[in-house]
Design a protein around this motif. Sequence first.
Motif, PDB file in Angstrom:
ATOM      1  N   GLN A  35     -29.957  51.576 -41.322  1.00  0.00           N
ATOM      2  CA  GLN A  35     -30.857  52.387 -40.508  1.00  0.00           C
ATOM      3  C   GLN A  35     -30.384  52.458 -39.055  1.00  0.00           C
ATOM      4  O   GLN A  35     -29.839  51.488 -38.523  1.00  0.00           O
ATOM      5  CB  GLN A  35     -32.272  51.801 -40.533  1.00  0.00           C
ATOM      6  CG  GLN A  35     -32.870  51.690 -41.904  1.00  0.00           C
ATOM      7  CD  GLN A  35     -33.046  53.025 -42.559  1.00  0.00           C
ATOM      8  OE1 GLN A  35     -33.477  53.987 -41.924  1.00  0.00           O
ATOM      9  NE2 GLN A  35     -32.704  53.105 -43.828  1.00  0.00           N
ATOM     10  N   VAL A  36     -30.619  53.601 -38.425  1.00  0.00           N
ATOM     11  CA  VAL A  36     -30.383  53.794 -36.998  1.00  0.00           C
ATOM     12  C   VAL A  36     -31.655  54.408 -36.424  1.00  0.00           C
ATOM     13  O   VAL A  36     -32.236  55.315 -37.024  1.00  0.00           O
ATOM     14  CB  VAL A  36     -29.185  54.740 -36.747  1.00  0.00           C
ATOM     15  CG1 VAL A  36     -29.001  55.009 -35.267  1.00  0.00           C
ATOM     16  CG2 VAL A  36     -27.919  54.154 -37.338  1.00  0.00           C
ATOM     17  N   LEU A  37     -32.091  53.904 -35.273  1.00  0.00           N
ATOM     18  CA  LEU A  37     -33.276  54.455 -34.613  1.00  0.00           C
ATOM     19  C   LEU A  37     -32.941  55.840 -34.062  1.00  0.00           C
ATOM     20  O   LEU A  37     -31.981  56.000 -33.305  1.00  0.00           O
ATOM     21  CB  LEU A  37     -33.742  53.529 -33.489  1.00  0.00           C
ATOM     22  CG  LEU A  37     -34.900  54.011 -32.633  1.00  0.00           C
ATOM     23  CD1 LEU A  37     -36.140  54.278 -33.482  1.00  0.00           C
ATOM     24  CD2 LEU A  37     -35.199  52.995 -31.548  1.00  0.00           C
ATOM     25  N   GLU A  38     -33.725  56.832 -34.461  1.00  0.00           N
ATOM     26  CA  GLU A  38     -33.523  58.203 -33.988  1.00  0.00           C
ATOM     27  C   GLU A  38     -33.765  58.254 -32.482  1.00  0.00           C
ATOM     28  O   GLU A  38     -34.804  57.808 -31.995  1.00  0.00           O
ATOM     29  CB  GLU A  38     -34.511  59.117 -34.709  1.00  0.00           C
ATOM     30  CG  GLU A  38     -34.352  60.565 -34.395  1.00  0.00           C
ATOM     31  CD  GLU A  38     -35.343  61.421 -35.168  1.00  0.00           C
ATOM     32  OE1 GLU A  38     -35.155  62.642 -35.157  1.00  0.00           O
ATOM     33  OE2 GLU A  38     -36.292  60.885 -35.761  1.00  0.00           O
ATOM     34  N   ARG A  90     -41.691  53.701 -35.375  1.00  0.00           N
ATOM     35  CA  ARG A  90     -42.499  53.306 -36.542  1.00  0.00           C
ATOM     36  C   ARG A  90     -41.767  53.598 -37.845  1.00  0.00           C
ATOM     37  O   ARG A  90     -41.789  52.800 -38.776  1.00  0.00           O
ATOM     38  CB  ARG A  90     -43.856  53.998 -36.498  1.00  0.00           C
ATOM     39  CG  ARG A  90     -44.741  53.455 -35.404  1.00  0.00           C
ATOM     40  CD  ARG A  90     -46.123  54.075 -35.423  1.00  0.00           C
ATOM     41  NE  ARG A  90     -46.934  53.485 -34.372  1.00  0.00           N
ATOM     42  CZ  ARG A  90     -47.772  54.156 -33.605  1.00  0.00           C
ATOM     43  NH1 ARG A  90     -47.946  55.457 -33.786  1.00  0.00           N
ATOM     44  NH2 ARG A  90     -48.452  53.539 -32.671  1.00  0.00           N
ATOM     45  N   ARG A  91     -41.091  54.744 -37.923  1.00  0.00           N
ATOM     46  CA  ARG A  91     -40.315  55.074 -39.127  1.00  0.00           C
ATOM     47  C   ARG A  91     -39.160  54.090 -39.305  1.00  0.00           C
ATOM     48  O   ARG A  91     -38.866  53.652 -40.420  1.00  0.00           O
ATOM     49  CB  ARG A  91     -39.783  56.509 -39.048  1.00  0.00           C
ATOM     50  CG  ARG A  91     -40.864  57.556 -39.235  1.00  0.00           C
ATOM     51  CD  ARG A  91     -40.274  58.954 -39.367  1.00  0.00           C
ATOM     52  NE  ARG A  91     -39.504  59.382 -38.202  1.00  0.00           N
ATOM     53  CZ  ARG A  91     -40.022  59.950 -37.116  1.00  0.00           C
ATOM     54  NH1 ARG A  91     -41.330  60.162 -37.041  1.00  0.00           N
ATOM     55  NH2 ARG A  91     -39.248  60.322 -36.115  1.00  0.00           N
ATOM     56  N   TYR A  92     -38.493  53.735 -38.203  1.00  0.00           N
ATOM     57  CA  TYR A  92     -37.377  52.784 -38.238  1.00  0.00           C
ATOM     58  C   TYR A  92     -37.841  51.421 -38.752  1.00  0.00           C
ATOM     59  O   TYR A  92     -37.238  50.848 -39.658  1.00  0.00           O
ATOM     60  CB  TYR A  92     -36.785  52.664 -36.828  1.00  0.00           C
ATOM     61  CG  TYR A  92     -35.674  51.658 -36.674  1.00  0.00           C
ATOM     62  CD1 TYR A  92     -34.382  51.958 -37.074  1.00  0.00           C
ATOM     63  CD2 TYR A  92     -35.900  50.416 -36.103  1.00  0.00           C
ATOM     64  CE1 TYR A  92     -33.350  51.054 -36.912  1.00  0.00           C
ATOM     65  CE2 TYR A  92     -34.885  49.496 -35.946  1.00  0.00           C
ATOM     66  CZ  TYR A  92     -33.608  49.819 -36.351  1.00  0.00           C
ATOM     67  OH  TYR A  92     -32.596  48.913 -36.200  1.00  0.00           O
ATOM     68  N   VAL A  93     -38.942  50.936 -38.207  1.00  0.00           N
ATOM     69  CA  VAL A  93     -39.474  49.634 -38.626  1.00  0.00           C
ATOM     70  C   VAL A  93     -39.929  49.685 -40.083  1.00  0.00           C
ATOM     71  O   VAL A  93     -39.633  48.777 -40.872  1.00  0.00           O
ATOM     72  CB  VAL A  93     -40.622  49.194 -37.693  1.00  0.00           C
ATOM     73  CG1 VAL A  93     -41.343  47.972 -38.239  1.00  0.00           C
ATOM     74  CG2 VAL A  93     -40.093  48.913 -36.288  1.00  0.00           C
ATOM     75  N   ALA A  94     -40.618  50.739 -40.463  1.00  0.00           N
ATOM     76  CA  ALA A  94     -41.089  50.870 -41.848  1.00  0.00           C
ATOM     77  C   ALA A  94     -39.919  50.928 -42.828  1.00  0.00           C
ATOM     78  O   ALA A  94     -39.953  50.294 -43.887  1.00  0.00           O
ATOM     79  CB  ALA A  94     -41.971  52.106 -41.991  1.00  0.00           C
TER      80      ALA A  94
END
Length: 91
Positions: A38-41, A57-61
């Motif tokens: 994953q990469v944070l947008e 929130r999407r990154y953490v989820a």
Amino acid sequence: MLPNDLMPVRAAIKQATGLKVHPSTAIRWCLQKNKQGQVLESWLVGQKRLTTVGAVRRYVAANNAQRPINPSPFRSTEHARAIDQLSKEGV
């Protein structure tokens, strides 16, 4: 087109998670894939790296959903055997 709710990465992380992360951690989340891929947008606007609370929130989820549940490397039976062996050796 950029989202309207952009904010500095660390501020978005703090708002989404309540955590204060080191600046290098925030940038690493944006630029490098983690163990889950994953990469944070985020967007670079001028000299500032920006993201949204929703992106955090999407990154953490995504990270929590993909994290494998690994058993402890020290199983209770292995631990008990090690303690017994140390006791026998007088340690």
